[in-house]
Write a protein that holds these residues in place. Structure first.
Motif, PDB file in Angstrom:
ATOM      1  N   GLN A  46      32.658  52.005  32.043  1.00  0.00           N
ATOM      2  CA  GLN A  46      33.394  50.895  31.455  1.00  0.00           C
ATOM      3  C   GLN A  46      32.463  49.768  31.008  1.00  0.00           C
ATOM      4  OE1 GLN A  46      36.342  49.847  34.484  1.00  0.00           O
ATOM      5  NE2 GLN A  46      37.847  51.143  33.440  1.00  0.00           N
ATOM      6  N   ILE A  47      32.945  49.028  30.009  1.00  0.00           N
ATOM      7  CA  ILE A  47      32.230  47.874  29.487  1.00  0.00           C
ATOM      8  C   ILE A  47      33.166  46.686  29.576  1.00  0.00           C
ATOM      9  CG2 ILE A  47      31.003  46.904  27.512  1.00  0.00           C
ATOM     10  CD1 ILE A  47      31.291  50.047  26.483  1.00  0.00           C
ATOM     11  N   ASN A  48      32.784  45.681  30.346  1.00  0.00           N
ATOM     12  CA  ASN A  48      33.567  44.458  30.433  1.00  0.00           C
ATOM     13  C   ASN A  48      33.246  43.575  29.234  1.00  0.00           C
ATOM     14  OD1 ASN A  48      35.057  44.316  33.198  1.00  0.00           O
ATOM     15  ND2 ASN A  48      33.033  45.153  33.685  1.00  0.00           N
ATOM     16  N   THR A  49      34.305  43.086  28.582  1.00  0.00           N
ATOM     17  CA  THR A  49      34.110  42.244  27.406  1.00  0.00           C
ATOM     18  C   THR A  49      34.661  40.841  27.648  1.00  0.00           C
ATOM     19  OG1 THR A  49      36.222  42.867  26.371  1.00  0.00           O
ATOM     20  CG2 THR A  49      34.308  44.253  25.901  1.00  0.00           C
ATOM     21  N   MET A  88      42.333  61.321  23.766  1.00  0.00           N
ATOM     22  CA  MET A  88      42.042  59.892  23.683  1.00  0.00           C
ATOM     23  C   MET A  88      40.558  59.691  23.429  1.00  0.00           C
ATOM     24  SD  MET A  88      42.820  56.926  26.505  1.00  0.00           S
ATOM     25  CE  MET A  88      41.610  57.563  27.650  1.00  0.00           C
ATOM     26  N   SER A  89      40.214  58.783  22.524  1.00  0.00           N
ATOM     27  CA  SER A  89      38.817  58.457  22.274  1.00  0.00           C
ATOM     28  C   SER A  89      38.373  57.456  23.334  1.00  0.00           C
ATOM     29  CB  SER A  89      38.672  57.892  20.857  1.00  0.00           C
ATOM     30  OG  SER A  89      39.141  58.833  19.897  1.00  0.00           O
ATOM     31  N   ILE A  90      37.883  56.314  22.942  1.00  0.00           N
ATOM     32  CA  ILE A  90      37.643  55.264  23.920  1.00  0.00           C
ATOM     33  C   ILE A  90      38.933  54.466  24.081  1.00  0.00           C
ATOM     34  CG2 ILE A  90      35.175  55.142  23.435  1.00  0.00           C
ATOM     35  CD1 ILE A  90      35.766  52.604  21.798  1.00  0.00           C
ATOM     36  N   PHE A  91      39.043  53.733  25.176  1.00  0.00           N
ATOM     37  CA  PHE A  91      40.263  52.973  25.451  1.00  0.00           C
ATOM     38  C   PHE A  91      39.907  51.514  25.664  1.00  0.00           C
ATOM     39  CE2 PHE A  91      43.420  51.301  28.526  1.00  0.00           C
ATOM     40  CZ  PHE A  91      44.554  51.409  27.729  1.00  0.00           C
ATOM     41  N   PHE A  92      40.620  50.618  24.974  1.00  0.00           N
ATOM     42  CA  PHE A  92      40.379  49.180  25.096  1.00  0.00           C
ATOM     43  C   PHE A  92      41.621  48.511  25.650  1.00  0.00           C
ATOM     44  CE2 PHE A  92      40.337  44.896  22.870  1.00  0.00           C
ATOM     45  CZ  PHE A  92      39.385  44.331  23.716  1.00  0.00           C
ATOM     46  N   GLU A  93      41.421  47.764  26.730  1.00  0.00           N
ATOM     47  CA  GLU A  93      42.530  47.047  27.359  1.00  0.00           C
ATOM     48  C   GLU A  93      42.173  45.576  27.482  1.00  0.00           C
ATOM     49  OE1 GLU A  93      45.212  47.071  31.478  1.00  0.00           O
ATOM     50  OE2 GLU A  93      43.405  48.310  31.325  1.00  0.00           O
ATOM     51  N   ILE A  94      43.040  44.718  26.989  1.00  0.00           N
ATOM     52  CA  ILE A  94      42.853  43.277  27.136  1.00  0.00           C
ATOM     53  C   ILE A  94      43.472  42.852  28.462  1.00  0.00           C
ATOM     54  CG2 ILE A  94      43.375  40.998  26.190  1.00  0.00           C
ATOM     55  CD1 ILE A  94      43.480  42.311  23.420  1.00  0.00           C
ATOM     56  N   LYS A  95      42.638  42.336  29.356  1.00  0.00           N
ATOM     57  CA  LYS A  95      43.093  41.953  30.697  1.00  0.00           C
ATOM     58  C   LYS A  95      43.688  40.544  30.708  1.00  0.00           C
ATOM     59  CE  LYS A  95      41.581  45.585  33.091  1.00  0.00           C
ATOM     60  NZ  LYS A  95      42.464  46.425  33.927  1.00  0.00           N
ATOM     61  N   SER A  96      43.087  39.650  29.940  1.00  0.00           N
ATOM     62  CA  SER A  96      43.592  38.283  29.851  1.00  0.00           C
ATOM     63  C   SER A  96      43.056  37.639  28.586  1.00  0.00           C
ATOM     64  CB  SER A  96      43.183  37.456  31.083  1.00  0.00           C
ATOM     65  OG  SER A  96      41.769  37.442  31.230  1.00  0.00           O
ATOM     66  N   SER A  97      43.652  36.524  28.216  1.00  0.00           N
ATOM     67  CA  SER A  97      43.203  35.825  27.023  1.00  0.00           C
ATOM     68  C   SER A  97      43.298  34.327  27.260  1.00  0.00           C
ATOM     69  CB  SER A  97      44.040  36.222  25.805  1.00  0.00           C
ATOM     70  OG  SER A  97      45.407  35.920  26.008  1.00  0.00           O
ATOM     71  N   CYS A  98      42.539  33.606  26.450  1.00  0.00           N
ATOM     72  CA  CYS A  98      42.530  32.142  26.516  1.00  0.00           C
ATOM     73  C   CYS A  98      42.346  31.669  25.082  1.00  0.00           C
ATOM     74  CB  CYS A  98      41.402  31.645  27.421  1.00  0.00           C
ATOM     75  SG  CYS A  98      41.215  29.852  27.487  1.00  0.00           S
ATOM     76  N   GLY A  99      43.420  31.163  24.468  1.00  0.00           N
ATOM     77  CA  GLY A  99      43.355  30.871  23.050  1.00  0.00           C
ATOM     78  C   GLY A  99      43.106  32.153  22.284  1.00  0.00           C
ATOM     79  N   LYS A 100      42.106  32.153  21.416  1.00  0.00           N
ATOM     80  CA  LYS A 100      41.761  33.350  20.661  1.00  0.00           C
ATOM     81  C   LYS A 100      40.806  34.261  21.430  1.00  0.00           C
ATOM     82  CE  LYS A 100      42.305  31.070  16.177  1.00  0.00           C
ATOM     83  NZ  LYS A 100      41.597  30.640  14.934  1.00  0.00           N
ATOM     84  N   ALA A 101      40.214  33.755  22.496  1.00  0.00           N
ATOM     85  CA  ALA A 101      39.236  34.534  23.269  1.00  0.00           C
ATOM     86  C   ALA A 101      39.933  35.572  24.130  1.00  0.00           C
ATOM     87  CB  ALA A 101      38.389  33.610  24.134  1.00  0.00           C
ATOM     88  N   ARG A 102      39.306  36.738  24.267  1.00  0.00           N
ATOM     89  CA  ARG A 102      39.894  37.836  25.035  1.00  0.00           C
ATOM     90  C   ARG A 102      38.925  38.305  26.112  1.00  0.00           C
ATOM     91  NH1 ARG A 102      41.960  40.926  20.550  1.00  0.00           N
ATOM     92  NH2 ARG A 102      40.146  42.279  20.501  1.00  0.00           N
ATOM     93  N   ARG A 103      39.479  38.680  27.244  1.00  0.00           N
ATOM     94  CA  ARG A 103      38.734  39.310  28.336  1.00  0.00           C
ATOM     95  C   ARG A 103      39.260  40.726  28.471  1.00  0.00           C
ATOM     96  NH1 ARG A 103      36.698  42.121  31.697  1.00  0.00           N
ATOM     97  NH2 ARG A 103      36.400  41.676  33.915  1.00  0.00           N
ATOM     98  N   GLY A 104      38.423  41.710  28.162  1.00  0.00           N
ATOM     99  CA  GLY A 104      38.899  43.080  28.152  1.00  0.00           C
ATOM    100  C   GLY A 104      37.966  44.062  28.809  1.00  0.00           C
TER     101      GLY A 104
END
Length: 367
Positions: free
Chosen positions: A25-28, A1-17
């Motif tokens: 880890q990097i919070n987005t 596995m390279s890096i791993f991206f997980e979307i925790k929640s979303s609001c419209g088009k915006a994502r919290r990952g």
């Protein structure tokens, strides 16, 4: 596995990952302070961490010239060299290639250029750029591309975009795939919808760990930037991080997050800090102004950073006008903290599902 991206929640088009790498880890949505030459200017690594930053950006072009990628590799890689144990993303040098227009020659194989430091001639290829980034040990490697200027005609934009796609394949082929490390493609095509679509689709056929939108923040303006995002982002897969390169002002970041962007970088908070400008809730102030000579209040009443907790506008006015190094340190500290607090606020509002309850301007008032 390279890096791993997980979307925790979303609001419209915006994502919290969350992006997981070998160095944490990097919070987005995330903002990356720029550490071009293995340092975020005027900041200790501990100070950068204290602002809430989880990733910084380094630069292939500048580090290959000084001190050299082999020097850094021999000293244990960029993390150890600069005492930063969190993730690092390295820009491939494409933007610097654009800015060196009078000193470089673009060929199908790469770019020949003269160093802005001493005039020495170099030839940077996609393979060479990726190899340098590997020696730096950056967690997120960027493909080598041509960042086109603005304005530009469709013919040149297409030629440049297709050259960048060739270089993208070569960059991916040269990348050392390993756990906790990834490589991002860069979507080009200037402000042309058809070119952006071709670029995005072709890059996804090659396959990358994330997709950056390049060639913006080069003079096109806020509205044109949003127009490009509007027709580009729908062509980017939703399961990978989206990175808008070189952006930018708080209002640009807010509007871009609402349109689905996850990552940002810009020299603005650090450069502005050194020049006496502070980003505060609702706008920007110039601390050199005479009205701050006797102002005992902090830069921003809503900010809890080290600078605002300990020093007044009057003191900062004195430091900056006296060209004291501490002035650059404290102003930069506050500006990076403002940006990190803004990102934290955006992540919280996405989690709550209330991001679109606020106008872009209202969201610049960081709580």
């Amino acid at each position: 596995m390279s890096i791993f991206f997980e979307i925790k929640s979303s609001c419209g088009k915006a994502r919290r990952g969350v992006i997981s790498t070998a160095h944490g880890q990097i919070n987005t949505p995330a903002f990356m302070p720029v550490g071009t030459a293995a340092t975020v200017k005027a900041m200790l690594p501990e100070s950068v961490i204290a602002t809430g930053a989880e990733i910084i950006l380094g630069n292939t072009y500048h580090l290959m010239l000084r001190p050299g990628e082999d020097v850094i590799a021999n000293l244990g890689g960029l993390h150890k060299f600069m005492n930063w144990n969190k993730p690092i993303l390295t820009d491939s040098g494409g933007f610097q290639v654009m800015s060196l227009s009078s000193l470089r020659k673009i060929t199908p194989d790469g770019v020949e250029f003269n160093s802005h430091l001493d005039g020495q001639k170099y030839f940077l290829t996609p393979e060479k750029s990726i190899d340098i980034q590997h020696k730096l040990n950056s967690n997120i490697t960027m493909i080598f591309d041509e960042c086109t200027p603005y304005p530009i005609d469709h013919l040149y934009a297409e030629k440049s975009m297709r050259l960048s796609l060739i270089w993208a394949k070569e960059s991916k082929k040269a990348f050392h795939d390993r756990d906790g490390y990834g490589i991002f493609g860069i979507i080009q095509g200037s402000t042309f919808e058809d070119l952006r679509k071709i670029s995005a689709e072709a890059l996804q056929e090659i396959g990358f760990d994330g997709y950056a939108i390049g060639g913006l923040a080069v003079g096109e303006g806020h509205e044109k930037m949003l127009e490009v995002l509007h027709f580009t982002i729908p062509n980017i897969t939703s399961d990978k991080p989206r990175y808008l390169m070189g952006v930018g002002k708080p209002i640009d970041i807010i509007a871009s997050v609402k349109r689905g962007v996850d990552m940002f970088d810009c020299v603005l908070p650090t450069r502005s800090g050194r020049n006496g400008q502070a980003f505060v809730s609702g706008g920007v102030i110039n601390i050199r102004n005479q009205k701050y000579i006797l102002d005992g209040s902090p830069l921003d009443e809503l900010c809890n950073c080290y600078t605002c907790n300990n020093f007044s506008k009057a003191y900062l006015n004195h430091l900056i006008k006296s060209n004291e190094i501490l002035g650059a340190v404290l102003m930069t500290w506050h500006n990076i903290a403002y940006y990190q607090n803004l990102m934290k606020q955006l992540r919280t509002l996405i989690e709550k599902g209330t991001l679109y309850s606020y106008t872009d301007e209202e969201l610049t008032y960081v709580k």
